[in-house]
Design an enzyme around this catalytic site. Structure first.
Site, PDB file in Angstrom:
ATOM      1  N   LYS A  17       1.161 -28.398 -11.110  1.00 58.60           N
ATOM      2  CA  LYS A  17       0.384 -29.606  -9.785  1.00 58.60           C
ATOM      3  C   LYS A  17      -0.522 -30.364 -10.507  1.00 58.60           C
ATOM      4  O   LYS A  17      -0.784 -31.106  -9.956  1.00 58.60           O
ATOM      5  CB  LYS A  17       0.050 -28.886  -8.945  1.00 58.60           C
ATOM      6  CG  LYS A  17       0.911 -27.556  -7.895  1.00 58.60           C
ATOM      7  CD  LYS A  17       0.980 -26.985  -6.377  1.00 58.60           C
ATOM      8  CE  LYS A  17      -0.167 -26.304  -5.950  1.00 58.60           C
ATOM      9  NZ  LYS A  17      -0.201 -24.826  -7.449  1.00 58.60           N
ATOM     10  N   ARG A  93      -1.305 -24.340   2.677  1.00 62.23           N
ATOM     11  CA  ARG A  93      -0.458 -23.795   1.797  1.00 62.23           C
ATOM     12  C   ARG A  93       0.198 -22.771   2.742  1.00 62.23           C
ATOM     13  O   ARG A  93       0.714 -22.004   2.517  1.00 62.23           O
ATOM     14  CB  ARG A  93      -2.130 -22.383   1.462  1.00 62.23           C
ATOM     15  CG  ARG A  93      -1.672 -22.646   0.646  1.00 62.23           C
ATOM     16  CD  ARG A  93      -3.125 -21.512  -0.597  1.00 62.23           C
ATOM     17  NE  ARG A  93      -3.372 -21.669  -1.859  1.00 62.23           N
ATOM     18  CZ  ARG A  93      -3.542 -21.852  -2.716  1.00 62.23           C
ATOM     19  NH1 ARG A  93      -3.999 -23.463  -2.651  1.00 62.23           N
ATOM     20  NH2 ARG A  93      -3.691 -21.437  -4.099  1.00 62.23           N
ATOM     21  N   ARG A 130      -2.919 -19.511 -19.532  1.00 59.76           N
ATOM     22  CA  ARG A 130      -4.104 -20.419 -19.313  1.00 59.76           C
ATOM     23  C   ARG A 130      -5.482 -20.291 -19.766  1.00 59.76           C
ATOM     24  O   ARG A 130      -5.693 -19.355 -18.851  1.00 59.76           O
ATOM     25  CB  ARG A 130      -3.603 -21.212 -17.772  1.00 59.76           C
ATOM     26  CG  ARG A 130      -4.535 -21.920 -16.953  1.00 59.76           C
ATOM     27  CD  ARG A 130      -4.310 -22.312 -15.582  1.00 59.76           C
ATOM     28  NE  ARG A 130      -3.728 -21.218 -14.882  1.00 59.76           N
ATOM     29  CZ  ARG A 130      -3.669 -21.725 -13.468  1.00 59.76           C
ATOM     30  NH1 ARG A 130      -3.094 -22.848 -13.383  1.00 59.76           N
ATOM     31  NH2 ARG A 130      -4.346 -21.024 -11.927  1.00 59.76           N
ATOM     32  N   ARG A 162      -9.496 -18.708 -16.166  1.00 57.01           N
ATOM     33  CA  ARG A 162      -9.461 -18.684 -14.929  1.00 57.01           C
ATOM     34  C   ARG A 162     -10.063 -17.056 -14.134  1.00 57.01           C
ATOM     35  O   ARG A 162      -9.813 -16.171 -14.217  1.00 57.01           O
ATOM     36  CB  ARG A 162      -8.183 -18.981 -13.869  1.00 57.01           C
ATOM     37  CG  ARG A 162      -9.473 -19.952 -13.661  1.00 57.01           C
ATOM     38  CD  ARG A 162      -8.070 -21.760 -13.161  1.00 57.01           C
ATOM     39  NE  ARG A 162      -8.014 -20.432 -11.516  1.00 57.01           N
ATOM     40  CZ  ARG A 162      -7.136 -21.719 -10.784  1.00 57.01           C
ATOM     41  NH1 ARG A 162      -6.573 -22.599 -10.946  1.00 57.01           N
ATOM     42  NH2 ARG A 162      -6.818 -21.314  -9.643  1.00 57.01           N
ATOM     43  N   ARG A 173      -1.259 -13.766  -5.628  1.00 55.30           N
ATOM     44  CA  ARG A 173      -1.185 -15.006  -5.213  1.00 55.30           C
ATOM     45  C   ARG A 173       0.165 -15.488  -5.255  1.00 55.30           C
ATOM     46  O   ARG A 173      -0.042 -16.022  -4.320  1.00 55.30           O
ATOM     47  CB  ARG A 173      -1.904 -16.097  -6.854  1.00 55.30           C
ATOM     48  CG  ARG A 173      -4.103 -15.601  -6.170  1.00 55.30           C
ATOM     49  CD  ARG A 173      -4.066 -16.260  -8.132  1.00 55.30           C
ATOM     50  NE  ARG A 173      -4.587 -17.326  -7.962  1.00 55.30           N
ATOM     51  CZ  ARG A 173      -3.764 -17.325  -9.129  1.00 55.30           C
ATOM     52  NH1 ARG A 173      -4.144 -16.986 -10.364  1.00 55.30           N
ATOM     53  NH2 ARG A 173      -3.814 -18.800  -9.770  1.00 55.30           N
TER      54      ARG A 173
HETATM   55  P1  AMP Z   1      -5.958 -22.798  -5.942  1.00 53.51           P
HETATM   56  O1  AMP Z   1      -6.642 -23.659  -8.038  1.00 53.51           O
HETATM   57  O2  AMP Z   1      -5.003 -23.623  -5.442  1.00 53.51           O
HETATM   58  O3  AMP Z   1      -4.669 -22.016  -6.896  1.00 53.51           O
HETATM   59  O4  AMP Z   1      -6.956 -22.155  -5.649  1.00 53.51           O
HETATM   60  C1  AMP Z   1      -7.796 -20.775  -6.123  1.00 53.51           C
HETATM   61  C2  AMP Z   1      -7.996 -20.119  -5.245  1.00 53.51           C
HETATM   62  O5  AMP Z   1      -8.732 -21.347  -4.273  1.00 53.51           O
HETATM   63  C3  AMP Z   1      -6.806 -19.695  -4.017  1.00 53.51           C
HETATM   64  O6  AMP Z   1      -7.022 -17.932  -4.597  1.00 53.51           O
HETATM   65  C4  AMP Z   1      -7.508 -19.029  -2.532  1.00 53.51           C
HETATM   66  O7  AMP Z   1      -8.950 -17.962  -3.002  1.00 53.51           O
HETATM   67  C5  AMP Z   1      -8.704 -20.334  -2.312  1.00 53.51           C
HETATM   68  N1  AMP Z   1      -8.087 -21.380  -1.695  1.00 53.51           N
HETATM   69  C6  AMP Z   1      -7.239 -22.431  -1.907  1.00 53.51           C
HETATM   70  N2  AMP Z   1      -6.465 -23.570  -1.165  1.00 53.51           N
HETATM   71  C7  AMP Z   1      -6.903 -22.786  -0.637  1.00 53.51           C
HETATM   72  C8  AMP Z   1      -6.115 -23.023   0.620  1.00 53.51           C
HETATM   73  N3  AMP Z   1      -5.395 -23.948   1.238  1.00 53.51           N
HETATM   74  N4  AMP Z   1      -6.247 -22.032   2.016  1.00 53.51           N
HETATM   75  C9  AMP Z   1      -7.038 -20.874   1.817  1.00 53.51           C
HETATM   76  N5  AMP Z   1      -7.577 -20.730   0.317  1.00 53.51           N
HETATM   77  C10 AMP Z   1      -7.258 -21.855  -0.945  1.00 53.51           C
END
Ligand code: AMP
Length: 235
Positions: A17, A93, A130, A162, A173
Site C-alpha cells: 500500500k 479498517r 521489511r 518496525r 495484525r
Molecule cells: P499500518 O501502518 O497501517 O499497518 O498501521 C500500524 C498500526 O497503527 C496498526 O497496527 C494499528 O495499531 C494502528 N492503526 C492504523 N490505522 C488504524 C485504524 N484505521 N484503526 C485502528 N488502528 C489503526
C-alpha cells in the site's frame, strides 16, 4: 466530476500500500494519508495521543475507533483537503470505520476503494524482510542472506525493523485484518465503490492495474491529457 481522486487503498499488511500510494500520489497529484504513519509520528514525538496509542501499535492491536475517527475527521473533514483529493491508507479498517467515514464526508465522498489483494503467504516473508531507514525513512527489504547491518540503499543510513514487524505482532495484525476486512469489503461493494486488483507483481505492474481500476470507475480522474491513454499506447 471536477475534483481530484478520493481513494481508499486497502490491503493486507505488506501488500504494498505504501509503495503504491507513493506512485499514485505523484501520478495523480494527491496527498497520501496513512493513519499508521500519522500514529507512528505521534508516538515518535511523544505527544499525548502518541502516549495513548503506543501500546496498541507495539502489539499490533487496533487503536479504538473514537480516536481514529477524530484523527481522520480532522485530516479529511476540511473542505479544502477534500478538494485536493486523498489517498487514504490504513483507514477504514473495519465496517464501523467505513460507515463513520461516509457519515463524516458524505455519501459521495469517495470515488473508489481499491483492494490490493496479496495472499497471506506472500506478505509474511515481505514483512519479515521489511526495514525502515532511521535517517531518511525509506522503506526497503533485506534480500535473503543480507546481514542485518546492511545499510539503507538510498542514503547509507542504519535500517531497523518496525516495532510491530515482529513475528507475534505480524500474526496478530494479519489475523485482525482477515477478521475485519470481509464485512467492510462487502459493504463497499454494495455501495458500488470497490475494485479488487491482483497485488502480486512488480510495483509498476501493480500501479498500472490500479490506474486502470481508477480509470474504469472515473476516467477523468486519471486522464490528465498526458495520461493513461498515452501510457497504454506506449505499453
Ligand atoms: P499500518 O501502518 O497501517 O499497518 O498501521 C500500524 C498500526 O497503527 C496498526 O497496527 C494499528 O495499531 C494502528 N492503526 C492504523 N490505522 C488504524 C485504524 N484505521 N484503526 C485502528 N488502528 C489503526
Amino acid at each position: 466530476m471536477g475534483h481530484k481522486a478520493r481513494l481508499i487503498i486497502l490491503g493486507r499488511q505488506g501488500a504494498g500500500k505504501g509503495t503504491q500510494c507513493a506512485l499514485l500520489g505523484s501520478r495523480l497529484g494527491i496527498p497520501h494519508v496513512s493513519t499508521g504513519d500519522v500514529l507512528r509520528a505521534e508516538v515518535a514525538a511523544g505527544s499525548p495521543l502518541g502516549d495513548e496509542v503506543s501500546s496498541y501499535l507495539r502489539t499490533g492491536s487496533l487503536v479504538p475507533d473514537s480516536l481514529m475517527l477524530d484523527l481522520v475527521a480532522h485530516r479529511l473533514g476540511d473542505p479544502e483537503t477534500g478538494a485536493a483529493g486523498f489517498l487514504l491508507d490504513g483507514f477504514p479498517r473495519t465496517l464501523a470505520q467505513g460507515k463513520a467515514l461516509f457519515d463524516v464526508l458524505g455519501p459521495d465522498a469517495v470515488d473508489l476503494a481499491v483492494e490490493i489483494y496479496v495472499p497471506a503467504h506472500v506478505v509474511r516473508p515481505r514483512l519479515a524482510a521489511r526495514r525502515v531507514c532511521v535517517r531518511c525513512g525509506a522503506v526497503t527489504a533485506l534480500s535473503p542472506g543480507d546481514p542485518a547491518t546492511t545499510p539503507c540503499p538510498d542514503c547509507g543510513g542504519q535500517v531497523t525493523r518496525r516495532d510491530d514487524d515482529n513475528d507475534r505482532a505480524i500474526e496478530r495484525r494479519l489475523a485482525l485484518y482477515d477478521e475485519q476486512i470481509g464485512p467492510l469489503l462487502v459493504w463497499l461493494d454494495s455501495r458500488g465503490v470497490l475494485a479488487t486488483i491482483d497485488g502480486v507483481g512488480d510495483p509498476e505492474t501493480v500501479h498500472q492495474r490500479i490506474l486502470e481500476a481508477v480509470g474504469g470507475a472515473s476516467p477523468e480522474l486519471v486522464d490528465d491529457g498526458a495520461g493513461l491513454g498515452r501510457m497504454r499506447r506506449l505499453a
